[in-house]
Design a protein around this motif. Structure first.
Motif, mmCIF file in Angstrom:
data_model
loop_
_atom_site.group_PDB
_atom_site.id
_atom_site.type_symbol
_atom_site.label_atom_id
_atom_site.label_comp_id
_atom_site.label_asym_id
_atom_site.label_seq_id
_atom_site.Cartn_x
_atom_site.Cartn_y
_atom_site.Cartn_z
ATOM 1 N N ILE A 39 0.830 -1.196 0.000
ATOM 2 C CA ILE A 39 0.000 0.000 0.000
ATOM 3 C C ILE A 39 0.874 1.260 0.000
ATOM 4 O O ILE A 39 0.555 2.249 -0.668
ATOM 5 N N GLU A 40 1.989 1.229 0.721
ATOM 6 C CA GLU A 40 2.888 2.399 0.715
ATOM 7 C C GLU A 40 3.562 2.571 -0.639
ATOM 8 O O GLU A 40 3.979 3.672 -0.992
ATOM 9 N N GLY A 41 3.672 1.489 -1.403
ATOM 10 C CA GLY A 41 4.272 1.568 -2.734
ATOM 11 C C GLY A 41 3.339 2.138 -3.784
ATOM 12 O O GLY A 41 3.741 2.329 -4.939
ATOM 13 N N THR A 42 2.083 2.406 -3.391
ATOM 14 C CA THR A 42 1.153 3.079 -4.300
ATOM 15 C C THR A 42 1.115 4.588 -4.042
ATOM 16 O O THR A 42 0.316 5.302 -4.656
ATOM 17 N N GLU A 134 -5.289 -8.371 -1.114
ATOM 18 C CA GLU A 134 -4.632 -8.513 0.187
ATOM 19 C C GLU A 134 -3.415 -7.595 0.226
ATOM 20 O O GLU A 134 -2.283 -8.037 0.045
ATOM 21 N N PRO A 135 -3.641 -6.293 0.456
ATOM 22 C CA PRO A 135 -2.517 -5.349 0.448
ATOM 23 C C PRO A 135 -1.569 -5.579 1.622
ATOM 24 O O PRO A 135 -1.989 -5.882 2.744
ATOM 25 N N PHE A 136 -0.270 -5.405 1.355
ATOM 26 C CA PHE A 136 0.744 -5.389 2.403
ATOM 27 C C PHE A 136 0.784 -4.017 3.054
ATOM 28 O O PHE A 136 0.543 -2.995 2.397
ATOM 29 N N PHE A 137 1.146 -3.967 4.337
ATOM 30 C CA PHE A 137 1.524 -2.700 4.964
ATOM 31 C C PHE A 137 2.659 -2.961 5.939
ATOM 32 O O PHE A 137 2.818 -4.073 6.453
ATOM 33 N N GLY A 172 -8.374 -8.155 2.660
ATOM 34 C CA GLY A 172 -7.793 -8.496 3.947
ATOM 35 C C GLY A 172 -6.354 -8.030 3.931
ATOM 36 O O GLY A 172 -5.685 -8.113 2.896
ATOM 37 N N TRP A 173 -5.861 -7.523 5.042
ATOM 38 C CA TRP A 173 -4.525 -6.917 5.078
ATOM 39 C C TRP A 173 -3.466 -7.938 5.483
ATOM 40 O O TRP A 173 -3.730 -8.842 6.280
ATOM 41 N N GLY A 204 3.574 -11.182 6.862
ATOM 42 C CA GLY A 204 4.595 -11.273 5.826
ATOM 43 C C GLY A 204 5.921 -10.703 6.284
ATOM 44 O O GLY A 204 6.079 -10.255 7.422
ATOM 45 N N LEU A 205 6.883 -10.723 5.376
ATOM 46 C CA LEU A 205 8.236 -10.230 5.640
ATOM 47 C C LEU A 205 8.743 -9.592 4.365
ATOM 48 O O LEU A 205 8.736 -10.224 3.297
ATOM 49 N N ASP A 206 9.185 -8.325 4.452
ATOM 50 C CA ASP A 206 9.684 -7.646 3.259
ATOM 51 C C ASP A 206 10.877 -6.762 3.607
ATOM 52 O O ASP A 206 11.482 -6.930 4.665
#
Length: 383
Positions: A39-42, A134-137, A172-173, A204-206
């Motif tokens: 989501i931050e990458g948008t 399922e967006p990441f944050f 879902g996040w 997740g892990l990024d």
């Protein structure tokens, strides 16, 4: 078009317009599921400017860079960071990307900012017939600046509810830990996120994975699995130790392996990893446009195709649209079709993969399958 070398920014823009001009009505109309978008990458430069002006904050592209004083100034600066194969190697591109990506977090300060960011994504996704996502944050990038969880999650929640009611897009996040931050911080944020588990479906892990193997996070991921969360991790393309990181994700972390892997393109280079992924029936969230920045056009298609032909459940997604030439899931599906020589039957399989491996309720999946069948029968009534 220069298929033997990585595409320049302008070449990628030209390719995007060429793909759209083909007017692929089947891909346009099918219902879509997006499983890999940050989501931050948008966060576009326009939104960075809007938010910093609204909050009377400073605007920079990099933490140690000059302050920007106009939208045009930051737009020009952003263009200058776009990867160019004639002047940049993959490590340099990676470092510049992460620095600009995380500096963008500074623009997000209020609940309204988080709402606007999420709603912009949902509106773009819905326009491309995304029915579930399922967006990441990355909460550590926000709490470290003093942003309260209720501010962040409150904005996301309002947008999520409005998107379902107004845009027919459910979500879902996925909460990601920053792998280059201390493991203790991941555990702290996991515990702090539990009050919001009605929104969060996965962990997740990024971020930068160099010398940060998945097993470092064994304890928190094992706990998350026992608490009922779905699990995924990034295994970025052609990075140091990526094959070993993939092996750990497939068979070690969280007492036997994860539920999905984000990227994982390097599986195509190793038969033992292909075999292990098939044995685990593990899905991959593939983002073609992201890889066009770092690999050659000629190499990319066969690698994705090899995963598909091996029977691995790959899905097509967008990743970080603000840094990927404004290319969303639609552009990535069009690119995958061109790169891999997919036909509409293959696109149907990819769309089904995404529905089957997403973490939505079964009733939601069944409804999307029904809609997908209707679209396919419209184009291919006799099959």
């Amino acid at each position: 078009m220069g298929i033997e070398e990585a595409l320049s920014h302008q070449s990628r823009l030209d390719l995007r317009e060429e793909l759209l001009a083909a007017n692929d009505k089947f891909i346009l109309e099918i219902p879509k599921v997006e499983l890999h978008v940050h989501i931050e990458g948008t966060l576009t430069v326009d939104m960075r400017w809007k938010f910093t002006q609204r909050n009377s904050a400073k605007l920079k592209l990099f933490s140690n860079g000059p302050e920007m004083h106009s939208l045009e100034e930051i737009q020009a600066a952003m263009q200058a960071t776009m990867p160019d194969p004639t002047r940049m190697n993959n490590n340099e591109e990676r470092d510049i990307f992460f620095e600009s990506y995380f500096e963008g977090f500074q623009a997000l300060q209020t609940k309204e900012d988080y709402y606007d960011l999420a709603m912009n994504y949902f509106e773009q996704a819905a326009s491309m017939n995304v029915r579930y996502c399922e967006p990441f944050f990355d909460p550590q990038g926000h709490t470290s600046r003093g942003v309260h969880w209720d501010v962040m999650m409150g904005g996301f929640k309002e947008a999520q509810m409005e998107a379902e009611e107004r845009l027919n897009i459910k979500s879902g996040w996925i909460m990601c830990f920053l792998r280059d931050s201390p493991v203790e911080s991941a555990m702290e944020h996991y515990k702090a996120a539990l009050p919001y588990r009605d929104m969060i479906v996965g962990i997740g892990l990024d971020s930068c994975e160099e010398d940060r193997p998945p097993v470092l996070f064994e304890e928190v991921f094992t706990l998350a699995r026992r608490d009922g969360f779905k699990l995924t991790m990034h295994c970025d393309v052609d990075q140091k130790d990526t094959p070993e990181h993939i092996r750990q994700c497939l068979s070690v972390v969280a007492e036997g392996g994860l539920d999905r892997i984000d990227h994982g393109l390097n599986i195509s280079d190793h038969q033992n990893l292909i075999d292990l992924a098939l044995k685990r029936d593990l899905a991959l969230t593939i983002c073609p446009w992201s890889y066009l920045r770092m690999t050659t056009y000629a190499q990319l298609g066969p690698r994705i195709r090899a995963l598909y032909d091996a029977g691995i459940k790959i899905t097509i997604n967008s990743d970080d649209t603000a840094f990927m030439d404004d290319c969303w899931i639609l552009h990535n599906m069009l690119a995958a079709k061109r790169l891999c020589g997919f036909n509409d039957g293959d696109i149907l399989v990819l769309a089904r993969n995404a529905i089957n491996v997403c973490w939505a309720l079964q009733s939601v999946k069944e409804k999307m399958h029904q809609e997908l069948d209707m679209v396919y029968n419209k184009f291919y009534p006799n099959q």
